[in-house]
Design an enzyme around this catalytic site. Structure first.
Site, short mmCIF file in Angstrom:
data_model
loop_
_atom_site.label_atom_id
_atom_site.label_comp_id
_atom_site.label_asym_id
_atom_site.label_seq_id
_atom_site.Cartn_x
_atom_site.Cartn_y
_atom_site.Cartn_z
N GLY A 137 41.79 30.28 33.35
CA GLY A 137 40.36 29.96 33.42
C GLY A 137 39.65 30.80 34.46
N GLY A 138 40.34 31.06 35.58
CA GLY A 138 39.77 31.96 36.59
C GLY A 138 39.63 33.36 36.06
CD1 TRP A 186 37.17 33.02 28.99
CD2 TRP A 186 35.69 32.31 30.49
NE1 TRP A 186 35.99 32.78 28.33
CE2 TRP A 186 35.06 32.34 29.23
CE3 TRP A 186 34.94 31.89 31.59
CZ2 TRP A 186 33.74 31.96 29.03
CZ3 TRP A 186 33.62 31.52 31.40
CH2 TRP A 186 33.03 31.56 30.14
CG HIS A 187 34.88 32.27 35.50
ND1 HIS A 187 35.86 31.34 35.21
CD2 HIS A 187 33.70 31.60 35.41
CE1 HIS A 187 35.29 30.17 34.96
NE2 HIS A 187 33.98 30.31 35.07
N GLY A 188 36.33 36.74 35.15
CA GLY A 188 36.25 38.15 35.54
C GLY A 188 37.64 38.70 35.83
#
Length: 304
Positions: A178-179, A181-183
């Site tokens: 998930g982290g 996914w942000h960048g």
């Protein structure tokens, strides 16, 4: 979806491209199959414009104003001086509020635009800064992404069906991805991993200290809620340093300043008009923590 027309409709529906809710096919396509969707509705127009206006206010007035006090702090690598304790806390609190009003504002704008066409998008933020635990926070923050990660990663990996150890491994894996996914950066991965650790600790805590029942002493419930809120917000604020910093080194500079670690480098005035900054943080924080959110304000019209 096998029908090419329906598929094209879903992927080209324009609010889907705005930084807002993560949409699922089953949340949208059934609405296109309803006859009333294609009728102009004065209620949809009024509700849609109102939600859009609230979102734009969040973005343009609150988020953009707060950014002026957050950006200088996170540009620490460009400054010759060191951050002071006050500047570090002002910068990260301003960013914490900026991120919320920016992201929830975009989500409201997407929901409002969609409602003009008679389509209801899912709620994406539900006053996350009112959370009294990190578990509660992730039920309120970027809710559509949380649901996506839960359904397509956590549950797909086995969820909690194979014992506690496997459960925490699945939880950590989900949050790390998930982290990412942000960048594509280590700071995002560490941010996700940190929240994985937070969630694991929260679940363990609840096993040994379950939530009080409704008949529990009122003071016990209040004290637990207040302590939970303070600890949750501290954990979230610390994690956002990593989320916003351009490198792990910059993040450590800010975290050290927040902890009051003395520096041999003379302190430079990085933020101008700190009193104005604290006023913005105070009022924006009061709105985020005490005021009703868009969903609650528009509750009579089923906004999302």
């Amino acid at each position: 979806e096998r029908n090419p027309i329906h598929y094209l409709l879903f992927i080209t529906y324009f609010p889907h491209l705005i930084a807002g809710p993560v949409l699922h096919h089953k949340q949208m396509m059934p609405q296109f199959g309803q006859a009333q969707t294609y009728r102009i509705s004065q209620e949809n127009l009024a509700v849609g414009f109102t939600i859009f206006a609230i979102g734009m206010f969040k973005k343009v007035v609150l988020a953009d104003s707060l950014s002026g006090y957050a950006n200088p702090v996170f540009a620490v690598s460009k400054h010759a001086g060191a951050l002071s304790l006050e500047e570090a806390w002002l910068g990260i609190l301003a960013y914490t509020l900026q991120l919320y009003f920016d992201f929830s504002g975009y989500s409201d704008m997407a929901i409002g635009l969609s409602r003009l066409f008679g389509i209801k998008l899912p709620l994406n933020f539900n006053s996350p800064y009112k959370s009294t635990s990190i578990i509660d926070f992730w039920r309120r923050w970027h809710m559509t992404l949380s649901q996506f990660l839960r359904d397509y990663l956590y549950i797909a990996l086995g969820g909690n069906r194979y014992g506690k150890v496997r459960r925490y491994i699945n939880l950590m894996t989900t949050m790390l991805l998930g982290g990412l996914w942000h960048g594509a950066g280590w700071t995002f991965v560490i941010w996700g991993g940190l929240h994985g650790v937070y969630l694991a600790i929260n679940h363990v805590f609840r096993e040994y200290f379950p939530e009080p029942d409704r008949n529990a002493n009122g003071w016990t419930v209040r004290v637990r809620a207040i302590c939970g809120w303070l600890l949750t917000m501290l954990a979230v604020v610390v994690s956002f340093v990593l989320f916003r910093a351009t490198s792990f080194g910059d993040a450590m500079v800010i975290l050290q300043a927040m902890a009051g670690v003395a520096s041999n480098v003379p302190v430079a005035e990085i933020i101008e008009h700190t009193d104005d900054g604290w006023n913005w943080v105070l009022w924006a924080g009061a709105i985020a923590v005490l005021a009703p959110n868009t969903q609650e304000i528009m509750s009579n019209f089923e906004p999302a």
